[in-house]
Motif scaffolding. Structure first.
Motif, short mmCIF file in Angstrom:
data_model
loop_
_atom_site.label_atom_id
_atom_site.label_comp_id
_atom_site.label_asym_id
_atom_site.label_seq_id
_atom_site.Cartn_x
_atom_site.Cartn_y
_atom_site.Cartn_z
N LYS A 93 1.94 7.11 -6.75
CA LYS A 93 0.98 8.17 -7.08
C LYS A 93 1.59 9.57 -7.02
N GLN B 57 1.79 13.77 1.98
CA GLN B 57 0.89 13.00 1.11
C GLN B 57 0.92 11.51 1.47
N HIS C 253 0.84 -1.20 0.00
CA HIS C 253 0.00 0.00 0.00
C HIS C 253 0.88 1.26 0.00
N GLY D 14 1.19 4.37 -2.79
CA GLY D 14 1.19 5.80 -2.47
C GLY D 14 2.39 6.51 -3.07
N GLN E 132 -0.97 10.91 4.70
CA GLN E 132 -2.42 10.90 4.43
C GLN E 132 -2.83 9.61 3.73
N TRP E 133 -2.03 9.13 2.81
CA TRP E 133 -2.31 7.90 2.08
C TRP E 133 -2.36 6.70 3.03
#
Length: 151
Positions: free
Chosen positions: A100, A143, A93, A97, A146-147
């Motif tokens: 992205k 980021q 996961h 992230g 948050q991901w």
């Protein structure tokens, strides 16, 4: 006192511990004498020192296992299969992230976090200011946080 110390040592305590037992016994006898008549102070001292030595040996046998500093090294702290799978899923996961992120931001973040390059070196390679690199790393980190927030 030497007789009491020798008697205590025969019960399995060290010389220092035997001396401690004799001292403690002497203090107890002193208190006892204030309330009772003692016929043989030496015999009472020997008996008290021996009893204290026996108690010390018993205590050390009971607590020797609990006081073992190596218990942490005996315990198996490796993660179990469920934890390993959970960590692998979490890592996948996190990789999503990172994928992205914008290409340049991802490259800067990886140079800083994986390659451990100083900000100045990254700035030189990317033709940026140090402050701009720091901002890129901070934004990318935010980021990713948050991901990963709900994972």
């Amino acid at each position: 006192m030497a007789k009491a110390r020798s008697a205590a040592m025969r019960r399995g305590v060290s010389r220092e511990d035997a001396e401690d037992c004799v001292q403690e016994a002497y203090l107890k006898i002193d208190q006892y004498e204030r309330r009772h008549v003692v016929r043989s102070k030496e015999a009472l001292l020997v008996r008290a020192a021996v009893n204290l030595a026996i108690d010390k040996v018993r205590r050390s046998r009971r607590t020797s296992f609990r006081e073992n500093d190596e218990l942490q090294s005996i315990a198996d702290t490796t993660p179990g299969p469920a934890q390993i799978v959970e960590q692998q899923i979490r890592l996948l996961h996190a990789a999503e992230g990172i994928d992205k992120l914008p290409h340049r931001t991802r490259r800067i973040l990886l140079m800083r976090r994986l390659d451990n390059l100083p900000y100045a070196e990254i700035a030189r390679r990317e033709s940026m200011t140090v402050a701009a690199v720091e901002k890129q790393v901070a934004r990318a980190t935010l980021q990713l946080v948050q991901w990963m927030k709900d994972w």
